[in-house]
Design a protein around this motif. Sequence first.
Motif, mmCIF file in Angstrom:
data_model
loop_
_atom_site.group_PDB
_atom_site.id
_atom_site.type_symbol
_atom_site.label_atom_id
_atom_site.label_comp_id
_atom_site.label_asym_id
_atom_site.label_seq_id
_atom_site.Cartn_x
_atom_site.Cartn_y
_atom_site.Cartn_z
ATOM 1 N N LEU A 70 0.834 -1.192 0.000
ATOM 2 C CA LEU A 70 0.000 0.000 0.000
ATOM 3 C C LEU A 70 0.875 1.252 0.000
ATOM 4 O O LEU A 70 0.545 2.257 -0.637
ATOM 5 C CB LEU A 70 -0.927 0.005 1.213
ATOM 6 N N ALA A 71 1.986 1.177 0.725
ATOM 7 C CA ALA A 71 2.913 2.315 0.771
ATOM 8 C C ALA A 71 3.428 2.642 -0.623
ATOM 9 O O ALA A 71 3.539 3.819 -1.007
ATOM 10 C CB ALA A 71 4.069 2.007 1.715
ATOM 11 N N GLY A 72 3.772 1.616 -1.395
ATOM 12 C CA GLY A 72 4.247 1.840 -2.757
ATOM 13 C C GLY A 72 3.187 2.480 -3.631
ATOM 14 O O GLY A 72 3.491 3.302 -4.512
ATOM 15 N N ARG A 73 1.925 2.148 -3.387
ATOM 16 C CA ARG A 73 0.841 2.752 -4.167
ATOM 17 C C ARG A 73 0.620 4.206 -3.769
ATOM 18 O O ARG A 73 0.261 5.043 -4.606
ATOM 19 C CB ARG A 73 -0.437 1.923 -4.002
ATOM 20 N N GLU A 74 0.834 4.496 -2.481
ATOM 21 C CA GLU A 74 0.752 5.897 -2.042
ATOM 22 C C GLU A 74 1.800 6.739 -2.781
ATOM 23 O O GLU A 74 1.509 7.842 -3.264
ATOM 24 C CB GLU A 74 0.992 5.983 -0.529
ATOM 25 N N VAL A 75 3.013 6.219 -2.864
ATOM 26 C CA VAL A 75 4.074 6.943 -3.562
ATOM 27 C C VAL A 75 3.755 7.039 -5.051
ATOM 28 O O VAL A 75 3.958 8.086 -5.682
ATOM 29 C CB VAL A 75 5.437 6.253 -3.337
ATOM 30 N N SER A 76 3.226 5.960 -5.627
ATOM 31 C CA SER A 76 2.893 5.965 -7.049
ATOM 32 C C SER A 76 1.844 7.014 -7.375
ATOM 33 O O SER A 76 1.915 7.694 -8.414
ATOM 34 C CB SER A 76 2.398 4.577 -7.469
ATOM 35 N N ALA A 77 0.837 7.169 -6.493
ATOM 36 C CA ALA A 77 -0.185 8.197 -6.718
ATOM 37 C C ALA A 77 0.440 9.581 -6.737
ATOM 38 O O ALA A 77 0.063 10.438 -7.550
ATOM 39 C CB ALA A 77 -1.258 8.103 -5.638
#
Length: 272
Positions: A70-77
Amino acid sequence: MTSSGLQPRQDGTAALRLLSDGQLDLEGRLVDASNTTLRGILTLDGVSARCVYKPVRGERPLWDFPDGTLAGREVSAYLVSRATGWDLVPPTVLRDGPFGPGSCQLWIDEPTDTEPLVGFVPADAVPPRWLPVAAARDDDGTPYALAHADDPRLARLAVLDAVINNADRKGGHVLVGPDDRIYGVDHGVSFHVEEKLRTVLWGWAGRRLPDDAVEMLDELAGQVAGTLGEDLAAHLTLGEIAELAGRVERLRAAARFPQPPQDWPAMPWPPM
Protein backbone atom coordinates in the motif's frame (compact mmCIF):
# COMPACT_ATOMS: atom_id res chain seq x y z
CA MET A 1 -0.07 23.30 9.33
CA THR A 2 3.64 22.83 8.92
CA SER A 3 5.74 24.54 11.53
CA SER A 4 8.13 25.87 8.90
CA GLY A 5 5.40 27.33 6.67
CA LEU A 6 6.46 24.80 4.02
CA GLN A 7 3.88 24.51 1.24
CA PRO A 8 3.66 21.35 -0.90
CA ARG A 9 3.62 23.09 -4.29
CA GLN A 10 5.88 26.08 -3.78
CA ASP A 11 8.49 24.08 -1.86
CA GLY A 12 8.18 20.67 -3.52
CA THR A 13 11.90 19.95 -3.72
CA ALA A 14 12.48 21.07 -0.14
CA ALA A 15 9.50 19.00 1.02
CA LEU A 16 10.82 15.85 -0.67
CA ARG A 17 14.25 16.33 0.89
CA LEU A 18 12.69 16.84 4.32
CA LEU A 19 10.48 13.77 3.88
CA SER A 20 13.38 11.60 2.71
CA ASP A 21 16.17 12.76 5.01
CA GLY A 22 14.55 14.46 8.00
CA GLN A 23 14.62 13.10 11.52
CA LEU A 24 11.23 11.45 12.05
CA ASP A 25 9.76 11.65 15.57
CA LEU A 26 6.31 10.18 16.08
CA GLU A 27 3.46 12.09 17.75
CA GLY A 28 0.75 9.44 17.77
CA ARG A 29 -1.54 7.15 15.79
CA LEU A 30 -4.55 8.09 13.67
CA VAL A 31 -6.99 5.59 15.16
CA ASP A 32 -9.70 5.80 12.46
CA ALA A 33 -7.40 4.37 9.79
CA SER A 34 -7.78 0.69 8.86
CA ASN A 35 -4.00 0.26 8.55
CA THR A 36 -1.31 1.58 10.87
CA THR A 37 -1.17 5.33 10.23
CA LEU A 38 1.08 7.52 12.35
CA ARG A 39 1.59 11.26 12.55
CA GLY A 40 5.06 12.59 13.13
CA ILE A 41 7.35 15.57 13.01
CA LEU A 42 10.18 15.78 10.49
CA THR A 43 13.20 17.96 11.22
CA LEU A 44 16.15 18.78 8.97
CA ASP A 45 18.56 21.74 9.00
CA GLY A 46 16.32 23.79 11.26
CA VAL A 47 13.20 23.16 9.17
CA SER A 48 10.34 21.05 10.50
CA ALA A 49 6.95 19.86 9.27
CA ARG A 50 4.33 17.31 10.18
CA CYS A 51 3.91 14.14 8.17
CA VAL A 52 1.87 10.95 7.89
CA TYR A 53 3.96 7.78 8.14
CA LYS A 54 2.42 4.44 7.08
CA PRO A 55 4.80 1.54 7.77
CA VAL A 56 4.57 -1.48 5.49
CA ARG A 57 4.57 -3.81 8.49
CA GLY A 58 1.29 -2.22 9.64
CA GLU A 59 -0.56 -3.03 6.39
CA ARG A 60 -3.38 -5.57 6.47
CA PRO A 61 -3.11 -8.08 3.61
CA LEU A 62 -5.69 -7.53 0.86
CA TRP A 63 -6.72 -10.51 -1.26
CA ASP A 64 -7.28 -8.37 -4.35
CA PHE A 65 -3.95 -6.52 -4.01
CA PRO A 66 -1.53 -9.45 -3.61
CA ASP A 67 1.47 -7.69 -5.16
CA GLY A 68 3.46 -4.74 -3.90
CA THR A 69 2.56 -2.63 -0.88
CA LEU A 70 0.00 0.00 0.00
CA ALA A 71 2.91 2.31 0.77
CA GLY A 72 4.25 1.84 -2.76
CA ARG A 73 0.84 2.75 -4.17
CA GLU A 74 0.75 5.90 -2.04
CA VAL A 75 4.07 6.94 -3.56
CA SER A 76 2.89 5.97 -7.05
CA ALA A 77 -0.18 8.20 -6.72
CA TYR A 78 2.09 11.10 -5.86
CA LEU A 79 4.37 10.38 -8.83
CA VAL A 80 1.41 10.36 -11.24
CA SER A 81 -0.06 13.48 -9.64
CA ARG A 82 3.26 15.27 -10.03
CA ALA A 83 3.49 14.19 -13.67
CA THR A 84 0.07 15.71 -14.40
CA GLY A 85 1.36 19.10 -13.27
CA TRP A 86 -1.72 19.47 -11.07
CA ASP A 87 -0.01 18.51 -7.78
CA LEU A 88 -3.13 17.05 -6.22
CA VAL A 89 -1.32 14.62 -3.90
CA PRO A 90 0.94 15.97 -1.13
CA PRO A 91 4.65 15.15 -1.56
CA THR A 92 5.16 11.50 -0.65
CA VAL A 93 8.24 9.27 -0.44
CA LEU A 94 9.14 5.74 0.58
CA ARG A 95 11.62 5.82 3.46
CA ASP A 96 12.76 3.98 6.55
CA GLY A 97 11.15 5.02 9.83
CA PRO A 98 10.76 3.92 13.45
CA PHE A 99 8.74 0.85 12.34
CA GLY A 100 10.66 0.12 9.16
CA PRO A 101 10.04 1.11 5.53
CA GLY A 102 6.83 2.95 4.75
CA SER A 103 5.28 5.86 2.94
CA CYS A 104 5.88 9.32 4.38
CA GLN A 105 3.60 12.13 3.20
CA LEU A 106 3.56 15.82 4.03
CA TRP A 107 0.71 16.58 6.44
CA ILE A 108 -2.01 18.92 5.14
CA ASP A 109 -3.66 20.90 7.91
CA GLU A 110 -6.97 22.40 6.80
CA PRO A 111 -7.76 25.90 8.07
CA THR A 112 -10.54 25.92 10.68
CA ASP A 113 -12.77 28.10 8.49
CA THR A 114 -12.53 25.80 5.46
CA GLU A 115 -15.88 25.13 3.77
CA PRO A 116 -16.37 21.43 2.95
CA LEU A 117 -16.51 20.47 -0.72
CA VAL A 118 -18.18 17.08 -0.22
CA GLY A 119 -20.90 16.08 2.23
CA PHE A 120 -24.47 15.15 3.06
CA VAL A 121 -26.93 18.00 2.61
CA PRO A 122 -30.75 18.17 2.94
CA ALA A 123 -32.25 16.68 -0.22
CA ASP A 124 -34.41 19.76 -0.78
CA ALA A 125 -31.57 22.23 -0.13
CA VAL A 126 -28.60 21.16 -2.26
CA PRO A 127 -26.37 24.27 -2.39
CA PRO A 128 -26.05 26.18 -5.66
CA ARG A 129 -23.24 24.84 -7.87
CA TRP A 130 -23.28 21.52 -6.04
CA LEU A 131 -23.89 18.19 -7.77
CA PRO A 132 -25.92 15.44 -6.04
CA VAL A 133 -24.54 11.93 -6.49
CA ALA A 134 -26.59 9.68 -4.16
CA ALA A 135 -29.74 9.70 -2.03
CA ALA A 136 -29.69 8.90 1.68
CA ARG A 137 -31.80 9.14 4.83
CA ASP A 138 -30.87 9.73 8.44
CA ASP A 139 -32.07 7.60 11.37
CA ASP A 140 -35.33 9.55 11.47
CA GLY A 141 -35.99 9.00 7.78
CA THR A 142 -35.20 12.56 6.72
CA PRO A 143 -33.98 12.59 3.11
CA TYR A 144 -30.45 13.79 2.37
CA ALA A 145 -28.24 13.89 -0.69
CA LEU A 146 -24.59 13.04 -0.87
CA ALA A 147 -23.24 15.85 -3.03
CA HIS A 148 -20.09 17.75 -3.92
CA ALA A 149 -19.18 21.17 -5.22
CA ASP A 150 -19.04 21.75 -8.98
CA ASP A 151 -15.50 22.98 -8.52
CA PRO A 152 -12.86 22.70 -11.29
CA ARG A 153 -10.22 21.82 -8.68
CA LEU A 154 -12.37 18.90 -7.55
CA ALA A 155 -13.00 17.87 -11.18
CA ARG A 156 -9.25 17.52 -11.65
CA LEU A 157 -9.16 15.18 -8.68
CA ALA A 158 -11.93 13.10 -10.25
CA VAL A 159 -9.81 12.79 -13.41
CA LEU A 160 -6.76 11.74 -11.39
CA ASP A 161 -8.85 9.10 -9.60
CA ALA A 162 -9.95 7.68 -12.94
CA VAL A 163 -6.34 7.57 -14.11
CA ILE A 164 -5.01 5.75 -11.04
CA ASN A 165 -8.14 3.59 -10.61
CA ASN A 166 -8.72 4.80 -7.05
CA ALA A 167 -10.94 2.35 -5.18
CA ASP A 168 -11.41 4.53 -2.10
CA ARG A 169 -12.15 8.22 -2.78
CA LYS A 170 -14.10 9.09 0.34
CA GLY A 171 -15.21 12.64 1.08
CA GLY A 172 -12.86 12.69 4.05
CA HIS A 173 -9.93 12.04 1.71
CA VAL A 174 -10.43 15.46 0.06
CA LEU A 175 -8.56 18.24 1.85
CA VAL A 176 -8.24 21.97 1.27
CA GLY A 177 -4.81 23.24 2.25
CA PRO A 178 -3.83 26.61 3.69
CA ASP A 179 -2.78 27.58 0.16
CA ASP A 180 -6.43 27.10 -0.96
CA ARG A 181 -5.43 24.12 -3.08
CA ILE A 182 -7.28 20.79 -3.06
CA TYR A 183 -5.37 17.66 -2.08
CA GLY A 184 -6.35 14.01 -2.24
CA VAL A 185 -4.94 11.57 0.32
CA ASP A 186 -5.11 7.83 1.08
CA HIS A 187 -4.33 6.12 -2.24
CA GLY A 188 -3.18 2.72 -0.98
CA VAL A 189 -5.87 0.84 -2.92
CA SER A 190 -5.22 2.29 -6.37
CA PHE A 191 -3.67 1.01 -9.63
CA HIS A 192 -5.48 -2.35 -9.72
CA VAL A 193 -5.39 -4.12 -13.11
CA GLU A 194 -9.19 -4.51 -12.99
CA GLU A 195 -11.54 -1.53 -13.01
CA LYS A 196 -12.28 -0.71 -9.38
CA LEU A 197 -13.05 3.02 -9.37
CA ARG A 198 -15.05 3.82 -6.22
CA THR A 199 -15.58 7.48 -5.49
CA VAL A 200 -17.98 10.10 -4.17
CA LEU A 201 -17.05 12.38 -7.08
CA TRP A 202 -19.55 11.09 -9.65
CA GLY A 203 -21.19 14.47 -10.24
CA TRP A 204 -19.57 14.89 -13.67
CA ALA A 205 -20.23 11.30 -14.84
CA GLY A 206 -20.52 11.17 -18.62
CA ARG A 207 -19.74 14.86 -19.13
CA ARG A 208 -17.01 15.99 -21.48
CA LEU A 209 -13.61 16.43 -19.92
CA PRO A 210 -12.30 20.00 -19.63
CA ASP A 211 -9.78 20.97 -22.29
CA ASP A 212 -6.96 21.12 -19.75
CA ALA A 213 -7.69 17.52 -18.72
CA VAL A 214 -7.47 16.30 -22.32
CA GLU A 215 -4.18 18.16 -22.78
CA MET A 216 -2.87 16.65 -19.55
CA LEU A 217 -3.78 13.13 -20.69
CA ASP A 218 -1.97 13.70 -23.99
CA GLU A 219 1.20 14.57 -22.12
CA LEU A 220 0.76 11.90 -19.45
CA ALA A 221 0.56 9.13 -22.05
CA GLY A 222 4.11 9.89 -23.15
CA GLN A 223 5.37 10.10 -19.59
CA VAL A 224 3.92 6.70 -18.66
CA ALA A 225 5.78 5.25 -21.64
CA GLY A 226 8.97 6.97 -20.50
CA THR A 227 10.48 8.16 -17.24
CA LEU A 228 7.26 8.04 -15.19
CA GLY A 229 6.80 4.38 -16.08
CA GLU A 230 10.39 3.70 -15.05
CA ASP A 231 9.85 5.41 -11.70
CA LEU A 232 6.60 3.53 -11.10
CA ALA A 233 8.32 0.20 -11.76
CA ALA A 234 9.92 0.45 -8.30
CA HIS A 235 6.43 0.24 -6.74
CA LEU A 236 4.00 -1.34 -9.22
CA THR A 237 3.97 -4.47 -11.37
CA LEU A 238 4.49 -4.27 -15.12
CA GLY A 239 0.85 -5.30 -15.56
CA GLU A 240 -0.32 -2.44 -13.35
CA ILE A 241 1.76 0.06 -15.30
CA ALA A 242 0.40 -1.32 -18.58
CA GLU A 243 -3.15 -0.95 -17.31
CA LEU A 244 -2.38 2.61 -16.17
CA ALA A 245 -1.30 3.38 -19.73
CA GLY A 246 -4.48 1.75 -21.00
CA ARG A 247 -6.71 3.84 -18.74
CA VAL A 248 -4.99 7.02 -19.92
CA GLU A 249 -5.58 6.03 -23.54
CA ARG A 250 -9.25 5.16 -22.94
CA LEU A 251 -9.88 8.46 -21.16
CA ARG A 252 -8.16 10.32 -24.01
CA ALA A 253 -10.29 8.54 -26.60
CA ALA A 254 -13.59 9.05 -24.76
CA ALA A 255 -12.76 12.60 -23.59
CA ARG A 256 -15.47 12.16 -20.98
CA PHE A 257 -15.65 11.49 -17.27
CA PRO A 258 -16.30 7.79 -16.62
CA GLN A 259 -19.73 6.46 -15.72
CA PRO A 260 -20.38 4.59 -12.45
CA PRO A 261 -19.85 0.84 -12.80
CA GLN A 262 -22.82 -1.49 -12.97
CA ASP A 263 -21.15 -4.70 -11.76
CA TRP A 264 -19.36 -3.52 -8.59
CA PRO A 265 -20.01 -0.88 -5.91
CA ALA A 266 -19.54 2.63 -7.24
CA MET A 267 -19.19 4.20 -3.78
CA PRO A 268 -16.65 3.54 -1.03
CA TRP A 269 -18.03 2.73 2.42
CA PRO A 270 -18.39 4.75 4.44
CA PRO A 271 -18.57 7.52 1.85
CA MET A 272 -17.25 10.20 4.22
